[in-house]
Design an enzyme around this catalytic site. Structure first.
Site, mmCIF file in Angstrom:
data_model
loop_
_atom_site.group_PDB
_atom_site.id
_atom_site.type_symbol
_atom_site.label_atom_id
_atom_site.label_comp_id
_atom_site.label_asym_id
_atom_site.label_seq_id
_atom_site.Cartn_x
_atom_site.Cartn_y
_atom_site.Cartn_z
ATOM 1 N N ARG A 182 0.815 -1.218 0.000
ATOM 2 C CA ARG A 182 0.000 0.000 0.000
ATOM 3 C C ARG A 182 0.848 1.268 0.000
ATOM 4 O O ARG A 182 0.382 2.308 -0.465
ATOM 5 C CB ARG A 182 -0.964 -0.005 1.189
ATOM 6 C CG ARG A 182 -2.175 -0.887 0.935
ATOM 7 C CD ARG A 182 -3.099 -0.912 2.117
ATOM 8 N NE ARG A 182 -4.424 -1.403 1.749
ATOM 9 C CZ ARG A 182 -5.398 -1.635 2.622
ATOM 10 N NH1 ARG A 182 -5.187 -1.422 3.911
ATOM 11 N NH2 ARG A 182 -6.573 -2.071 2.217
ATOM 12 N N LYS A 228 -17.207 -15.064 6.162
ATOM 13 C CA LYS A 228 -18.621 -14.778 6.411
ATOM 14 C C LYS A 228 -19.423 -14.507 5.150
ATOM 15 O O LYS A 228 -19.110 -13.602 4.383
ATOM 16 C CB LYS A 228 -18.747 -13.579 7.363
ATOM 17 C CG LYS A 228 -18.340 -13.931 8.780
ATOM 18 C CD LYS A 228 -18.462 -12.751 9.704
ATOM 19 C CE LYS A 228 -19.910 -12.467 10.097
ATOM 20 N NZ LYS A 228 -20.011 -11.218 10.892
ATOM 21 N N GLY A 277 -7.831 -7.827 1.364
ATOM 22 C CA GLY A 277 -6.601 -7.975 2.119
ATOM 23 C C GLY A 277 -6.108 -9.410 2.222
ATOM 24 O O GLY A 277 -4.928 -9.682 2.002
ATOM 25 N N GLY A 289 -12.684 -3.927 1.689
ATOM 26 C CA GLY A 289 -14.077 -3.493 1.704
ATOM 27 C C GLY A 289 -14.405 -2.541 0.558
ATOM 28 O O GLY A 289 -15.493 -2.603 -0.028
HETATM 29 C C1 3PG Z 1 -8.721 -1.470 4.761
HETATM 30 O O1 3PG Z 1 -7.734 -1.973 5.295
HETATM 31 O O2 3PG Z 1 -9.629 -2.146 4.247
HETATM 32 C C2 3PG Z 1 -8.815 0.014 4.659
HETATM 33 O O3 3PG Z 1 -7.619 0.606 5.047
HETATM 34 C C3 3PG Z 1 -9.987 0.521 5.443
HETATM 35 O O4 3PG Z 1 -9.828 0.261 6.808
HETATM 36 P P1 3PG Z 1 -11.111 0.239 7.771
HETATM 37 O O5 3PG Z 1 -11.904 -0.988 7.366
HETATM 38 O O6 3PG Z 1 -10.596 0.184 9.158
HETATM 39 O O7 3PG Z 1 -11.912 1.494 7.484
#
Ligand code: 3PG
Ligand code: MG
Length: 371
Positions: free
Chosen positions: A37, A174, A320, A343
């Site tokens: 990242r 999930k 991730g 997400g």
């Molecule tokens: C992630 O790792 O998906 C992003 O950096 C967003 O992080 P968060 O889900 O804590 O908002």
């Protein structure tokens, strides 16, 4: 309307740019385990520096609760960034201030102070309507960085004009987290492969015994409806690797006995899924096939990772965990687009838009209207 690009910003020579990046990197005991990242933001940083701007970068790291927490200090990121992009300033973890997640105007005002333009390159956080994502575009000339623009082009393209046959492989724990994306993907894919912990809710919906495997009983009916609607476009595993009493590991078919827990897809399913991937023109993979951090349950995820890496089609890996799996198998270079968003990539596939993107478009509309 398309996103405003770096070239659309007013002249940057001698100006100060606030750069929202997603430097939320995995840490182990304070050491960065994957700096993807950070490296992914370098094209934007280099472009800004070459344009003569000075750059203040900012990001969240982890989920501190609105106050400083040494565990989530930006220090490891600052050290790595200094090696990769000397001279770039980095603010402390945005989430050390409760104003970040609350999109507090006073916090936004403090962020933008002293800056002449804003660039959002934080694709992984673009689904969060947080201060640093949606606030500065209300005030400063704003643009998408190269990474954000590329992510939106690729993932948005999967929704709008994927080359078929299009195969998506979904895994992860999930099913409730993925229902919306499953529905959206069923509009565009030819085949949807489901593995990982979430496959057991689907297997239960088909009437199979799932033993002690992860199963969201309140989602079984929904999964049954999805299976009916999708017909044979949804592919589930037909063999499994299970863990039972006394830590015994076995390969079984699709029935899991009580006292046993499915933790990976079996070799037959891994081979079948790999074939589907090999035949696809477009491949999207999100979520591991099993508990790959444990070598006993890594084979399914490794097989899928290798198939995606070897695929002749256009390959996109998001999320991730699958990105971490690809990296741990040393296959990252062989993926056409390794998304930095978890997400965010799912929400973009679901909805076709994100709060951070809408904010940039609104800024462009305002700036455009002002001259
Ligand atoms: C992630 O790792 O998906 C992003 O950096 C967003 O992080 P968060 O889900 O804590 O908002
Ligand atoms: Mg390829």
């Amino acid at each position: 309307m398309t996103l405003p690009q770096l070239e659309d910003l007013p002249t940057l020579a001698g100006r100060r740019v606030l750069l929202r990046a997603d430097f939320n990197v995995p840490l182990d005991d304070g050491a960065i385990t994957d700096d993807l990242r950070i490296r992914a933001a370098l094209p934007t940083i280099e472009w800004l520096l070459e344009a003569g701007a000075s750059v203040t970068a900012c990001s969240h790291l982890g989920r501190p609760k609105g106050k400083p927490d040494p565990k989530y200090s930006m220090e490891p990121v600052r050290a790595r960034l200094a090696e990769l992009a000397p001279g770039v300033e980095l603010l402390e973890n945005l989430r050390f201030d409760p104003g970040e997640t609350a999109d507090d105007p006073a916090f936004v005002a403090r962020l933008v102070e002293g800056h002449d333009a804003y660039v959002n390159d934080a694709f992984g956080a673009a689904h969060r309507a947080h201060a640093s994502v949606v606030g500065p575009p209300r005030i400063l000339p704003s643009a998408a960085g190269r990474l954000l623009a590329k992510e939106v082009e690729v993932l948005g393209g999967l929704r709008e004009s994927p080359t078929s046959p299009f195969t998506a492989i979904l895994g992860g724990a999930k099913v409730s987290d993925k229902l919306a994306v499953i529905k959206a993907l069923l509009d565009v894919v030819d085949t949807l492969v489901i593995g990982g912990g979430m496959c057991f809710t689907f297997l239960a919906a088909q009437g199979h015994g799932v033993g002690d495997s992860l199963c969201e009983t309140d989602q079984v009916d929904t999964c049954e409806d999805l299976l009916k609607a999708a017909g044979d476009r949804i592919r589930l595993p037909h063999d499994l690797v299970v863990l039972g009493p006394g830590d015994e590991v076995r390969q079984v078919g699709v029935e899991v006995d009580d006292g046993w827990k499915g933790l990976d897809i079996g070799p037959g399913s891994a081979a079948e899924f790999s074939d589907v991937v090999a035949e696809a023109a477009t491949v999207l993979w999100n979520g591991p096939m099993g508990l790959f951090e444990d070598e006993r349950f890594a084979a399914g995820t490794r097989a899928v990772a290798e198939a995606v890496a070897a695929a002749g089609g256009f390959t996109v890996v998001g999320g991730g965990d699958s990105a971490a799996a690809i990296a741990s198998f040393g296959l990252a270079e062989q993926i056409d687009h390794l998304s930095t968003g978890g997400g965010a990539s799912l929400e973009l596939l679901e909805q076709g838009d994100l709060p951070g993107l809408a904010a940039l478009r609104a800024a462009a509309a305002r700036e455009g209207g002002s001259h």
